[in-house]
Design an enzyme around this catalytic site. Structure first.
Site, PDB file in Angstrom:
ATOM      1  N   TYR A  40       0.823  -1.212   0.000  1.00 17.51           N
ATOM      2  CA  TYR A  40       0.000   0.000   0.000  1.00 17.51           C
ATOM      3  C   TYR A  40       0.860   1.267   0.000  1.00 17.51           C
ATOM      4  O   TYR A  40       1.880   1.313   0.682  1.00 17.51           O
ATOM      5  CB  TYR A  40      -0.881   0.010   1.257  1.00 17.51           C
ATOM      6  CG  TYR A  40      -1.760   1.220   1.323  1.00 17.51           C
ATOM      7  CD1 TYR A  40      -2.953   1.245   0.628  1.00 17.51           C
ATOM      8  CD2 TYR A  40      -1.367   2.340   2.034  1.00 17.51           C
ATOM      9  CE1 TYR A  40      -3.750   2.366   0.658  1.00 17.51           C
ATOM     10  CE2 TYR A  40      -2.166   3.470   2.064  1.00 17.51           C
ATOM     11  CZ  TYR A  40      -3.356   3.478   1.375  1.00 17.51           C
ATOM     12  OH  TYR A  40      -4.142   4.589   1.399  1.00 17.51           O
ATOM     13  N   TRP A  82       1.443   5.695  -1.578  1.00 16.67           N
ATOM     14  CA  TRP A  82       1.176   6.794  -2.506  1.00 16.67           C
ATOM     15  C   TRP A  82       2.222   6.955  -3.599  1.00 16.67           C
ATOM     16  O   TRP A  82       2.220   7.937  -4.308  1.00 16.67           O
ATOM     17  CB  TRP A  82       0.962   8.085  -1.730  1.00 16.67           C
ATOM     18  CG  TRP A  82      -0.501   8.286  -1.469  1.00 16.67           C
ATOM     19  CD1 TRP A  82      -1.303   7.483  -0.712  1.00 16.67           C
ATOM     20  CD2 TRP A  82      -1.346   9.319  -2.005  1.00 16.67           C
ATOM     21  NE1 TRP A  82      -2.590   7.959  -0.722  1.00 16.67           N
ATOM     22  CE2 TRP A  82      -2.643   9.092  -1.502  1.00 16.67           C
ATOM     23  CE3 TRP A  82      -1.122  10.406  -2.829  1.00 16.67           C
ATOM     24  CZ2 TRP A  82      -3.730   9.925  -1.823  1.00 16.67           C
ATOM     25  CZ3 TRP A  82      -2.197  11.239  -3.136  1.00 16.67           C
ATOM     26  CH2 TRP A  82      -3.489  10.986  -2.647  1.00 16.67           C
TER      27      TRP A  82
HETATM   28  N1  LIG Z   1      -1.220   8.387  12.475  1.00 17.16           N
HETATM   29  C1  LIG Z   1      -1.661   8.379  11.221  1.00 17.16           C
HETATM   30  N2  LIG Z   1      -1.170   7.494  10.347  1.00 17.16           N
HETATM   31  C2  LIG Z   1      -1.614   7.486   9.063  1.00 17.16           C
HETATM   32  C3  LIG Z   1      -2.602   8.406   8.643  1.00 17.16           C
HETATM   33  C4  LIG Z   1      -3.118   9.334   9.602  1.00 17.16           C
HETATM   34  O1  LIG Z   1      -4.012  10.148   9.299  1.00 17.16           O
HETATM   35  N3  LIG Z   1      -2.611   9.295  10.875  1.00 17.16           N
HETATM   36  N4  LIG Z   1      -3.042   8.381   7.349  1.00 17.16           N
HETATM   37  C5  LIG Z   1      -2.963   7.121   6.648  1.00 17.16           C
HETATM   38  C6  LIG Z   1      -3.236   7.313   5.240  1.00 17.16           C
HETATM   39  S1  LIG Z   1      -4.774   7.953   4.865  1.00 17.16           S
HETATM   40  C7  LIG Z   1      -2.380   6.966   4.261  1.00 17.16           C
HETATM   41  S2  LIG Z   1      -2.904   7.090   2.641  1.00 17.16           S
HETATM   42  C8  LIG Z   1      -1.059   6.399   4.558  1.00 17.16           C
HETATM   43  C9  LIG Z   1       0.022   6.876   3.598  1.00 17.16           C
HETATM   44  O2  LIG Z   1       1.107   6.043   3.631  1.00 17.16           O
HETATM   45  P1  LIG Z   1       2.103   5.940   2.375  1.00 17.16           P
HETATM   46  O3  LIG Z   1       1.365   6.116   1.115  1.00 17.16           O
HETATM   47  O4  LIG Z   1       2.898   4.713   2.553  1.00 17.16           O
HETATM   48  O5  LIG Z   1       3.003   7.222   2.618  1.00 17.16           O
HETATM   49  P2  LIG Z   1       4.043   7.964   1.693  1.00 17.16           P
HETATM   50  O6  LIG Z   1       4.879   8.761   2.596  1.00 17.16           O
HETATM   51  O7  LIG Z   1       3.350   8.684   0.602  1.00 17.16           O
HETATM   52  O8  LIG Z   1       4.929   6.778   1.113  1.00 17.16           O
HETATM   53  C10 LIG Z   1       5.224   6.627  -0.223  1.00 17.16           C
HETATM   54  C11 LIG Z   1       6.607   6.025  -0.370  1.00 17.16           C
HETATM   55  O9  LIG Z   1       6.786   5.662  -1.728  1.00 17.16           O
HETATM   56  C12 LIG Z   1       8.044   6.146  -2.177  1.00 17.16           C
HETATM   57  N5  LIG Z   1       7.929   6.353  -3.628  1.00 17.16           N
HETATM   58  C13 LIG Z   1       7.482   7.433  -4.301  1.00 17.16           C
HETATM   59  N6  LIG Z   1       7.530   7.214  -5.620  1.00 17.16           N
HETATM   60  C14 LIG Z   1       8.010   5.976  -5.799  1.00 17.16           C
HETATM   61  C15 LIG Z   1       8.279   5.187  -6.950  1.00 17.16           C
HETATM   62  O10 LIG Z   1       8.096   5.593  -8.083  1.00 17.16           O
HETATM   63  N7  LIG Z   1       8.749   3.915  -6.721  1.00 17.16           N
HETATM   64  C16 LIG Z   1       8.971   3.437  -5.485  1.00 17.16           C
HETATM   65  N8  LIG Z   1       9.433   2.196  -5.371  1.00 17.16           N
HETATM   66  N9  LIG Z   1       8.738   4.168  -4.377  1.00 17.16           N
HETATM   67  C17 LIG Z   1       8.257   5.412  -4.549  1.00 17.16           C
HETATM   68  C18 LIG Z   1       8.288   7.392  -1.386  1.00 17.16           C
HETATM   69  O11 LIG Z   1       9.670   7.726  -1.360  1.00 17.16           O
HETATM   70  C19 LIG Z   1       7.716   7.000  -0.018  1.00 17.16           C
HETATM   71  O12 LIG Z   1       8.690   6.379   0.773  1.00 17.16           O
HETATM   72  O13 LIG Z   1      -0.688   6.748   5.895  1.00 17.16           O
HETATM   73  C20 LIG Z   1      -1.645   6.358   6.855  1.00 17.16           C
HETATM   74  N10 LIG Z   1      -1.119   6.584   8.191  1.00 17.16           N
HETATM   75  N1  LIG Z   2      -0.991  18.207   1.824  1.00 20.51           N
HETATM   76  C1  LIG Z   2      -1.460  16.950   1.892  1.00 20.51           C
HETATM   77  N2  LIG Z   2      -2.634  16.648   1.305  1.00 20.51           N
HETATM   78  C2  LIG Z   2      -3.135  15.380   1.385  1.00 20.51           C
HETATM   79  C3  LIG Z   2      -2.408  14.345   2.017  1.00 20.51           C
HETATM   80  C4  LIG Z   2      -1.158  14.697   2.625  1.00 20.51           C
HETATM   81  O1  LIG Z   2      -0.461  13.848   3.229  1.00 20.51           O
HETATM   82  N3  LIG Z   2      -0.726  16.004   2.538  1.00 20.51           N
HETATM   83  N4  LIG Z   2      -2.903  13.072   2.059  1.00 20.51           N
HETATM   84  C5  LIG Z   2      -3.989  12.710   1.153  1.00 20.51           C
HETATM   85  C6  LIG Z   2      -4.649  11.512   1.682  1.00 20.51           C
HETATM   86  S1  LIG Z   2      -3.901  10.013   1.421  1.00 20.51           S
HETATM   87  C7  LIG Z   2      -5.788  11.555   2.377  1.00 20.51           C
HETATM   88  S2  LIG Z   2      -6.444  10.107   3.002  1.00 20.51           S
HETATM   89  C8  LIG Z   2      -6.505  12.809   2.600  1.00 20.51           C
HETATM   90  C9  LIG Z   2      -6.924  12.954   4.069  1.00 20.51           C
HETATM   91  O2  LIG Z   2      -8.014  13.787   4.204  1.00 20.51           O
HETATM   92  P1  LIG Z   2      -8.720  13.918   5.639  1.00 20.51           P
HETATM   93  O3  LIG Z   2      -8.837  12.602   6.271  1.00 20.51           O
HETATM   94  O4  LIG Z   2      -9.964  14.712   5.487  1.00 20.51           O
HETATM   95  O5  LIG Z   2      -7.623  14.801   6.369  1.00 20.51           O
HETATM   96  P2  LIG Z   2      -7.092  14.918   7.842  1.00 20.51           P
HETATM   97  O6  LIG Z   2      -5.869  15.714   7.689  1.00 20.51           O
HETATM   98  O7  LIG Z   2      -6.993  13.632   8.553  1.00 20.51           O
HETATM   99  O8  LIG Z   2      -8.225  15.817   8.561  1.00 20.51           O
HETATM  100  C10 LIG Z   2      -7.797  16.799   9.336  1.00 20.51           C
HETATM  101  C11 LIG Z   2      -8.773  17.573  10.151  1.00 20.51           C
HETATM  102  O9  LIG Z   2      -9.657  16.713  10.862  1.00 20.51           O
HETATM  103  C12 LIG Z   2      -9.706  17.141  12.227  1.00 20.51           C
HETATM  104  N5  LIG Z   2     -10.154  16.039  13.085  1.00 20.51           N
HETATM  105  C13 LIG Z   2      -9.455  15.001  13.588  1.00 20.51           C
HETATM  106  N6  LIG Z   2     -10.239  14.210  14.344  1.00 20.51           N
HETATM  107  C14 LIG Z   2     -11.477  14.750  14.328  1.00 20.51           C
HETATM  108  C15 LIG Z   2     -12.740  14.401  14.914  1.00 20.51           C
HETATM  109  O10 LIG Z   2     -12.890  13.391  15.600  1.00 20.51           O
HETATM  110  N7  LIG Z   2     -13.803  15.214  14.635  1.00 20.51           N
HETATM  111  C16 LIG Z   2     -13.690  16.327  13.872  1.00 20.51           C
HETATM  112  N8  LIG Z   2     -14.788  17.066  13.665  1.00 20.51           N
HETATM  113  N9  LIG Z   2     -12.526  16.698  13.327  1.00 20.51           N
HETATM  114  C17 LIG Z   2     -11.429  15.913  13.532  1.00 20.51           C
HETATM  115  C18 LIG Z   2      -8.293  17.617  12.482  1.00 20.51           C
HETATM  116  O11 LIG Z   2      -8.214  18.469  13.600  1.00 20.51           O
HETATM  117  C19 LIG Z   2      -7.928  18.312  11.169  1.00 20.51           C
HETATM  118  O12 LIG Z   2      -8.262  19.672  11.137  1.00 20.51           O
HETATM  119  O13 LIG Z   2      -5.685  13.944   2.279  1.00 20.51           O
HETATM  120  C20 LIG Z   2      -5.001  13.832   1.039  1.00 20.51           C
HETATM  121  N10 LIG Z   2      -4.334  15.106   0.816  1.00 20.51           N
HETATM  122 MO   LIG Z   3      -4.910   8.393   2.563  1.00 21.03          MO
END
Ligand SMILES: Nc1nc2c(c(=O)[nH]1)N[C@H]1C(S)=C(S)[C@@H](COP(=O)(O)OP(=O)(O)OC[C@H]3O[C@@H](n4cnc5c(=O)[nH]c(N)nc54)[C@H](O)[C@@H]3O)O[C@H]1N2
Ligand SMILES: Nc1nc2c(c(=O)[nH]1)N[C@H]1C(S)=C(S)[C@@H](COP(=O)(O)OP(=O)(O)OC[C@H]3O[C@@H](n4cnc5c(=O)[nH]c(N)nc54)[C@H](O)[C@@H]3O)O[C@H]1N2
Ligand SMILES: [Mo]
Length: 829
Positions: free
Chosen positions: A160, A162
């Site tokens: 999994y 990005w």
């Molecule tokens: N505590 C907490 N944890 C979370 C979340 C949260 O809200 N709170 N959010 C979760 C969510 S929604 C998500 S989506 C995940 C995200 O988790 P990931 O998608 O695993 O996070 P990234 O940091 O985008 O990792 C992408 C990796 O791919 C590598 N990469 C980029 N391009 C390439 C390529 O072309 N080839 C290869 N081989 N590698 C490449 C980058 O260098 C990087 O190390 O994290 C989750 N974890």
């Molecule tokens: N710049 C940037 N953009 C991204 C990403 C990134 O890593 N960086 N990741 C992408 C990905 S993979 C995803 S999944 C999306 C994530 O999109 P979301 O899941 O919508 O984003 P979050 O950053 O988790 O949401 C943040 C807000 O939710 C609030 N929050 C947390 N817990 C609660 C709660 O229990 N109740 C309420 N009402 N609010 C709460 C936090 O205080 C914060 O202001 O974003 C995407 N876009």
């Molecule tokens: Mo995500």
């Protein structure tokens, strides 16, 4: 019902004001800006040594400045935004030349030497440089060994993450293509982003909702009277998209600010989007939103002020929900969520009297019982009777990938695929059949092979996993409960990682392949996950650095070892042959659309012209796209256009879910106490921690660029804490703090502010995990501030098994000792 249609047309006229998009190249009856040179020209892949080159990444279409073959700088191409600029577009140079790059194929010493205790040394061992050929041979040998011992199921290639944008160089697709064609693998289901909502919403609305086009922004701007941003910070999350971002979402938020429409932010912190819009701030206790929604619904019900026609025409099961709703009064809700009773009552009135659009993020479903919040929101909007009305209802993707930016008529380019299944004669049948594990359960699976869990009404039995291959993700960073993850990783025999950088995951692997950045290979991309606005030449900017290589070439070499090279590469296709084929798929589609194209009658430029032009193709929104109202057709005629639910209606009560009899997911929206929260009887720690997505990073990506200098606090990730709490704890702005609970401990830099409520702290996800290491009880202290050593890997419920990273209590104290610097950004080899 005709009325609805009329309204939509009328409102659109107003909306069209906002919809003018500059620089359209291709549209019905439009003229192309790129004239076709009819002489059979060929494309050039010669690197531009001096000049500007167009490419793209998640954070947008990029214009990159190159001098003497070296990248000097980069910026967003063609943006018409005034305020919401995107710093992520400026660090291409850092991404290429950072010292944290993996330069050569590397292997862990004790793994190479086959030492009995080699697993224990993961993350602490020495690294040895290998030739590419030897690294490939070693990896292929381990793959075959795993298949011999445990069958295909022994290989975990869910991988999994990005990765990078591009139709060809999609790391996971390429990885899974290798394992599919050569036999099979244990994969994943669902994702970290919307684990709970993507499972519950099909039961409620008949569609995913989270990854679907939203009511078009022009209609929102023309019709909504109130916009509620619920648990989301589009200021950060719209800075990128899953495909290349077209940036329109932020532009529409600028329009929203100018429009003067009332906005409300419901969030425990006053985040940047609230600030930008100057929104009213309503701050519930984290994870109590369902209670607050029930309070509002109870008020609507008891004051007899709800849309009974809507409930009877468009929903099912309201009657079964009422007995539960009856005692969920605003006073009851207030005790749980901390919002005054009078405020809850006045919100009910405000929403009922003013057409309100609820734009909800996904944070609140990344929490215990995360199935409930969006189900409750859909129920609330049903009582308001606004679903399917332009400017009303709820939208679960306005904050993500530019949802609501009207859909264009762009023909879609082709892309790499995972392959159908094993190549004839190469099927590996020994061992159990592989299954897909709910993504966040894979750690549990490694620790408990043979265990059976519930998932979506079915049973999943964990296989024995003995090899992990990760490409395009950073699992050690992204998975909840890092220390449990490390325990699990130390159980498997082989871990292979493809990455550009020495991330926490690369450091915890056995074999590491040095992947080139996306700026060191050619690809094509489309912008706009929903709008398909551009087709972009994603051009190679500079030579591949050190001994780095593309994922494609790594997997093609492994395919050779596994005797499936011809099938993998379709007869040895080159990078540019694949790209031409993907582009031509769009060209063919365009040729079939009557009247589409440029003034010469050409549907699109041919591939060579497109590639050489060094410019994205831009497509116009269609009228249909501009008039799109989410669930509009269902509201127009629920009989002709039923929803995809069992009843065809919005399911406030789900008979299907009732049949599962899951204690953690009852059959109608329900407030259930999270496993850790501020209102619990015996609190396990003092503060509730939320971990939002970082504004100047994509998860862990770009943490190793100069953008970090702009946000780090005392060389750590910033953690927001309320002024009163900080005072009580003797913490000052800029102090290094230790954040800890029974699962782990980290350091962070304090940001003392009134923009977060007392009792809550906020730490971005994605900070590179940097354990102190060595001996002693501080061994596992993360020096940089990754939140996941603190989070739980419990899942939302037996239904969806989503992650609950926003459900966690932590303690916080001023760090007294001399804090070592994070080491994870250091050069390794
Ligand atoms: N505590 C907490 N944890 C979370 C979340 C949260 O809200 N709170 N959010 C979760 C969510 S929604 C998500 S989506 C995940 C995200 O988790 P990931 O998608 O695993 O996070 P990234 O940091 O985008 O990792 C992408 C990796 O791919 C590598 N990469 C980029 N391009 C390439 C390529 O072309 N080839 C290869 N081989 N590698 C490449 C980058 O260098 C990087 O190390 O994290 C989750 N974890
Ligand atoms: N710049 C940037 N953009 C991204 C990403 C990134 O890593 N960086 N990741 C992408 C990905 S993979 C995803 S999944 C999306 C994530 O999109 P979301 O899941 O919508 O984003 P979050 O950053 O988790 O949401 C943040 C807000 O939710 C609030 N929050 C947390 N817990 C609660 C709660 O229990 N109740 C309420 N009402 N609010 C709460 C936090 O205080 C914060 O202001 O974003 C995407 N876009
Ligand atoms: Mo995500």
């Amino acid at each position: 019902m005709d009325n609805q249609k009329l309204n939509r047309r009328k409102f659109l006229k107003l909306g069209a004001l906002f919809a003018t998009v500059p620089f359209i190249d291709y549209a019905l009856g439009s003229r192309g800006l790129i004239a076709k040179d009819s002489k059979n020209i060929t494309f050039s892949t010669e690197l531009v040594k001096n000049g500007k080159v167009i490419t793209s990444a998640h954070w947008g279409i990029l214009e990159v400045d190159i001098k003497d073959g070296v990248v000097q700088g980069s910026k967003e191409w063609g943006s018409s935004r005034e305020f919401l600029k995107n710093p992520m577009t400026t660090v291409v140079k850092d991404q290429i030349y950072t010292k944290s790059r993996i330069k050569y194929p590397m292997v862990r010493k004790s793994f190479l030497e086959n030492k009995a205790n080699h697993r224990e040394l993961r993350g602490e061992d020495e690294w040895v440089k290998l030739s590419f050929d030897d690294a490939i041979k070693l990896t292929a040998k381990k793959i075959m060994e795993t298949r011999q011992n445990y069958g295909n199921a022994g290989i975990f290639a869910g991988s999994y993450g990005w990765q990078s944008t591009g139709k060809l160089h999609s790391a996971q697709t390429l990885l899974q293509r290798l394992f599919n064609l050569s036999g099979g693998f244990t994969g994943i289901s669902g994702d970290y982003s919307t684990g709970a909502s993507q499972v519950i919403m099909p039961y409620v609305m008949g569609s995913l909702e989270v990854y679907e086009q939203q009511t078009s922004w022009p209609l929102i701007l023309a019709n909504s009277k109130v916009i509620v941003i619920w648990g989301s910070n589009p200021f950060a999350t719209l800075k990128l998209a899953y495909s290349a971002s077209e940036g329109e979402g932020l532009r529409y938020f600028e329009e929203l600010k100018k429009s003067g429409i009332k906005t409300i932010l419901i969030d425990p912190q006053y985040n940047e989007m609230g600030e930008f819009l100057n929104s009213e701030w309503i701050a519930p206790i984290p994870n109590t939103d369902v209670a607050m929604m029930l309070g509002i619904m109870n008020e609507l019900y008891t004051t007899n002020n709800y849309d009974k026609d809507f409930i009877s025409n468009y929903t099912s099961g309201f009657d079964k929900f009422i007995p539960y709703l009856k005692d969920k009064t605003p006073a009851w809700a207030s005790k749980i969520c901390g919002i005054p009773e009078a405020k809850i009552k006045s919100l009910a009135k405000l929403f009922r009297e003013n057409l309100t659009c609820f734009m909800s993020g996904w944070s609140m479903q990344r929490a215990d019982h995360g199935e409930q919040p969006h189900w409750a929101l859909a129920t609330l909007c049903s009582m308001l009777g606004t679903i399917g009305k332009p400017g009303g209802g709820f939208g679960l993707s306005f904050h993500y990938s530019n949802g609501g930016s009207p859909t264009t008529n762009a023909p879609v380019a082709g892309g790499m695929n995972v392959g159908k299944g094993p190549v004839e004669g190469k099927a590996w049948t020994k061992g159990p059949k592989p299954v897909n594990i709910p993504v966040v359960r894979y750690i549990d699976a490694i620790l408990n092979p043979g265990k059976t869990i519930d998932a979506k009404g079915e049973k999943v039995t964990y296989p024995k996993i003995d090899l992990i291959y990760w490409a395009g993700g950073n699992p050690v960073n992204h998975q909840q409960n890092t220390n449990k993850l490390i325990q699990a990783w130390k159980k498997v025999s082989t871990i292979v990682v493809n990455d550009m950088y020495w991330t926490a995951s690369s450091r915890m692997a056995d074999i590491v392949f040095p992947i080139c950045t996306q700026y060191e290979r050619n690809d094509i991309a489309m912008s706009g996950d929903y709008s398909n606005k551009h087709i972009i030449p994603q051009k190679q900017l500079v030579e591949k650095q050190f001994e780095s290589i593309s994922d494609y070439d790594v997997f093609a070499a492994l395919a050779k070892e596994l005797n499936i090279y011809d099938e993998y590469t379709e007869g040895g296709k080159t990078e540019m042959q694949w790209l031409e084929e993907f582009y031509n798929k769009a060209y063919e589609t365009a040729s079939k659309i009557e009247g589409f194209g440029d003034e010469n009658g050409d549907p699109m430029p041919d591939f060579a012209t497109f590639w050489n032009a060094n410019k994205p193709l831009t497509f116009a929104p269609t009228q249909e796209g501009e008039e799109f109202v989410r669930h509009g057709e269902f509201i127009d005629d629920p009989i002709l256009n039923p929803l995809g639910t069992t009843s065809g209606l919005i399911e406030i009560y789900s008979t299907d879910i009732a049949k599962y009899t899951y204690d953690e997911c009852p059959p109608h929206p329900t407030w259930i106490e999270p496993t850790e929260w501020l209102g619990m009887k015996k609190k396990t720690a003092e503060f509730h921690m939320v971990s939002p997505h970082p504004k100047y990073r994509l998860h862990s990506q770009l943490n190793n660029t100069s953008l970090r200098d702009g946000y780090k606090v005392n060389d750590r990730e910033p953690i927001r804490i309320n002024t009163k709490d900080a005072k009580r704890k003797g913490i000052k702005n800029g102090d290094i703090v230790r954040v800890y609970n029974s699962r782990g401990q980290i350091l962070a830099g304090a940001v003392v502010t009134d923009k977060i409520i007392p009792g809550v702290v906020s730490l971005y996800e994605g900070g590179w995990y940097s354990p102190k290491g060595g001996k002693g009880k501080d061994k596992d202290l993360c020096l940089n501030g990754c939140p996941n050593p603190l989070t739980l890997d419990k899942s939302t419920s037996q239904l969806a098994n989503g992650n609950i990273s926003n459900t966690v209590l932590v303690n916080i104290e001023k760090y007294k000792g001399k804090a070592p610097k994070p080491t994870v950004f250091n050069e390794l080899g």
